[in-house]
Design an enzyme around this catalytic site. Structure first.
Site, mmCIF file in Angstrom:
data_model
loop_
_atom_site.group_PDB
_atom_site.id
_atom_site.type_symbol
_atom_site.label_atom_id
_atom_site.label_comp_id
_atom_site.label_asym_id
_atom_site.label_seq_id
_atom_site.Cartn_x
_atom_site.Cartn_y
_atom_site.Cartn_z
ATOM 1 N N HIS A 60 0.659 -1.119 -0.379
ATOM 2 C CA HIS A 60 -0.166 0.385 0.022
ATOM 3 C C HIS A 60 0.830 1.552 -0.095
ATOM 4 C CE1 HIS A 60 -3.712 2.860 1.878
ATOM 5 N NE2 HIS A 60 -2.956 3.038 1.977
ATOM 6 N N GLU A 61 1.590 1.092 1.092
ATOM 7 C CA GLU A 61 2.881 2.224 1.302
ATOM 8 C C GLU A 61 3.856 2.332 -0.448
ATOM 9 O OE1 GLU A 61 2.174 4.514 3.019
ATOM 10 O OE2 GLU A 61 0.880 3.042 3.952
ATOM 11 N N HIS A 72 1.612 4.515 -3.036
ATOM 12 C CA HIS A 72 1.691 6.762 -2.853
ATOM 13 C C HIS A 72 2.936 6.004 -3.426
ATOM 14 C CE1 HIS A 72 -1.643 5.680 -0.962
ATOM 15 N NE2 HIS A 72 -1.656 5.713 0.264
ATOM 16 N N GLU A 131 -6.471 6.612 -1.065
ATOM 17 C CA GLU A 131 -6.650 5.917 -0.506
ATOM 18 C C GLU A 131 -7.040 3.928 -0.515
ATOM 19 O OE1 GLU A 131 -4.718 5.138 2.472
ATOM 20 O OE2 GLU A 131 -4.430 6.866 1.673
#
Length: 656
Positions: free
Chosen positions: A181-182, A185, A265
């Site tokens: 997930h990170e 980004h 998100e």
């Protein structure tokens, strides 16, 4: 999700954010100027202010106090902009600065503690799979909740941080889902936007803080000063007004921030599933947040300032101020059958992650390898362009196997701040034995006999190791390199430049690794991107793109006929403007110097231009259905230079 589309969306969001910031600044300046005017009009002059003076008109007031009002408007504007620029400057030190300010503790590259070793392994695997340098890794030791974030301006200065609760309560699959997930980004340009959001919010918020200081000072003055002193009421009115204006500014800034953050998100959650090819990991991590008493709360800093870049909300804000979708909505997007009553009860004493060490070296297995490895022949024409910024589960699996099979001495060197320096030099040495001896002599002269012997040892071991290990080793060594003082990094740049130029010519093999190293180190030394190239004009960009395709076609094919055919295949993707350009068989026109100049110019391409160029590169390399080691190295160097996070180019092993 297309990488280039994601980058465009991030840029559009940034432009909207800047527009909203300008509107908010104008509104605040107008409000502050009006506030000062009202305070002066009612609480200064004769009696109880100009408003009580007989025959006194508004035009006379403006004539007398106009300079003060104009000065107020200018000072307020400069103050808001200055506060935002100050915050940006503080954060320009890179993602590590953000993590440190939040109480993060750096995880050493050679860490042995099992849970932190597992964290580093997962991050390294994700970086190798994504085609970016390994970021700095931090643990928020004071935070028992489950949370994480990525911060920085570029992948080369990024930092990934997790809370102690994340480390201790999640299993490996769940941790991998959070880290994926990170990394979404990092790859999609969200980090730079997060930095800008923090700066904008700070610039507006400071007005409210100044108002509080004025109120406190005005209150103290009103107690100790004479009743005839009319300055105290003015200060109190201005101070109270600034608190209200600053509060309203922060209110709208938070709404803007929340709106920008929420949709990203969902996209990051979806990307994590794409990267790992299983939704259970990240879904179970979210479920544990919902079933844990501490949830995702951040307590050591104000969570509102950083909530938009966290994995979980970090606070209890909801509705308009929520920077994340509702937790139950995020889970149901991954697991539609989940109900709110299904949240697990998380007891830290029972859910503590196993402390068994992650595997480090187990031997490479599987039929997936890279185009850099011997035996790789199959190649899909669109795979390069389509895979930029989009690692798949095969890349993660490949990265995990590769990390575990790196020769132990090289793996240890890559994690040592002292020996990573020497390993990096060994990686760029020439493959010709006579040239290598001259390069090693220079290394001995500059570094001493002992270090030169280590460089030789690493070089000899690399010579017997598969080519597919070289770029991952450089990525793994990057955090250890960054730990060295900037002066030493500058010296490394100088020394490696002298090494590759020692014979008067720069080999393409040397150049590719040198260009990747310079690109990553340049971004790490100057994270905020002040070194970025300005947009170039078409008459400069078009010849540079043509020269790049010529170099690639010439470098990847042995005959002039095949090179010309490959060049024509790439040219056909660029559009009608490229048709007038032909391939020239003069190899002296396709030197490293030509390539270097072309890449410097192509830094000025916009996002659509970069995508078009990469498709042309893909078509050129794919013309003969094979990808040579030289072509693969050159493509990785081009992508690193132009900030394309290119995963390893995977092929199936051929069986003799």
């Amino acid at each position: 999700m297309n990488f280039f589309d994601a980058q465009d969306r991030a840029r559009q969001t940034s432009r909207r954010l800047i527009a909203a910031y300008i509107v908010a600044t104008i509104a605040i300046v107008f409000a502050v100027t009006a506030l000062v005017g009202v305070a002066l009009y009612n609480f200064s002059g004769t009696g109880y202010g100009y408003a009580t003076t007989p025959g006194y008109t508004n035009s006379e007031f403006i004539a007398q106090q106009g300079s003060i009002l104009i000065g107020t408007a200018i000072l307020t504007t400069l103050f808001i902009l200055g506060a935002s620029l100050y915050k940006t400057s503080v954060l320009s030190a890179g993602g590590g600065r953000v993590a440190t300010d939040m109480g993060g503790t750096l995880v050493p590259a050679d860490v042995q503690e099992p849970l932190r070793r597992r964290l580093r392994n997962v991050v390294e695997e994700m970086a190798i799979a994504s085609g970016v340098p390994v970021p700095e890794i931090y643990v928020l030791e004071e935070e028992s909740s489950i949370n994480a974030f990525a911060a920085g301006f570029t992948p080369s200065d990024a930092a990934v941080a997790v809370t102690r609760g994340t480390l201790e309560l999640l299993d490996r699959d769940e941790l991998q889902g959070v880290i994926a997930h990170e990394f979404s980004h990092i790859l999609n340009g969200d980090m730079r936007l997060n930095i800008r959001l923090m700066a904008v919010l700070f610039g507006i918020m400071v007005l409210g803080l100044i108002g509080r200081l004025i109120v406190r000072g005005g209150h103290h003055t009103s107690i100790v000063s004479s009743r005839r002193d009319r300055g105290a009421p003015i200060a109190l009115v201005i101070g109270l007004g600034l608190i209200i204006i600053g509060g309203l500014g922060v209110f709208f800034a938070r709404i803007i921030k929340a709106g920008v953050s929420r949709q990203r998100e969902y996209l990051a959650d979806a990307s994590a599933v794409q990267f790992t090819r299983q939704s259970a990991g990240i879904a179970n991590a979210l479920k544990k947040i919902g079933g844990y008493s501490s949830g995702s709360l951040i307590r050591s800093v104000d969570p509102e300032e950083v909530s938009h870049m966290l994995f979980g909300t970090g606070s209890r804000f909801s509705g308009l101020f929520a920077t994340h979708p509702p937790l139950i909505d995020r889970i149901q997007a991954l697991d539609p059958s989940f109900k709110e009553s299904d949240f697990p009860r998380v007891d830290p004493r029972q859910h503590r992650a196993t402390s068994s060490a992650d595997a480090v070296h187990t031997g490479f297995a599987g039929d997936i390898t890279t185009a850099l490895a011997n035996g790789g022949t199959a190649f899909l024409p669109d795979s390069i362009a389509e895979s930029v910024g989009q690692p798949e589960s095969e890349h993660i699996e490949y990265a995990q196997h590769l990390r575990q099979s790196v020769p132990e001495s090289l793996y240890a060197a890559a994690h040592s701040s002292e020996f990573a320096y020497l390993l990096t030099i060994a990686l760029i040495l020439h493959r010709d034995s006579d040239t290598v001896e001259r390069q090693l002599s220079l290394a001995k002269e500059q570094l001493g006999a002992d270090r030169a012997r280590l460089v030789r040892r690493y070089y000899e071991e690399l010579s017997t190791t598969g080519a597919e290990y070289r770029l991952p080793l450089l990525a793994i060594a990057f955090p250890a390199l960054k730990a060295r003082p900037i002066q030493q990094l500058s010296y490394l740049v100088s020394l490696t430049t002298r090494i590759i130029e020692i014979d008067g010519e720069i080999d393409f093999y040397e150049y590719c690794f040198y260009r990747i190293l310079m690109s990553n180190l340049g971004q790490a030394i100057d994270p905020s991107g002040r070194h970025s190239a300005a947009r170039a004009r078409k008459k400069e960009l078009q010849p540079a793109a043509i020269n790049l395709l010529r170099v690639l076609a010439n470098y990847g094919h042995k005959s002039a006929e095949r090179s010309e055919a490959a060049f024509a295949a790439g040219l056909a993707t660029l559009g009608p403007w490229a048709e007038r350009h032909g391939y020239h068989a003069d190899k002296h026109s396709y030197t490293v110097a030509v390539l270097d100049r072309s890449l410097d110019v192509l830094l000025g391409l916009n996002n659509k231009g970069k995508e078009s160029l990469l498709r042309a590169i893909s078509a050129t390399a794919a013309h003969d259905g094979k990808l040579s080691i030289g072509e693969a190295e050159l493509i990785r160097a081009v992508c690193a230079t132009l900030d394309y996070p290119l995963p390893p180019i995977l092929v199936r092993r051929t069986i003799a």
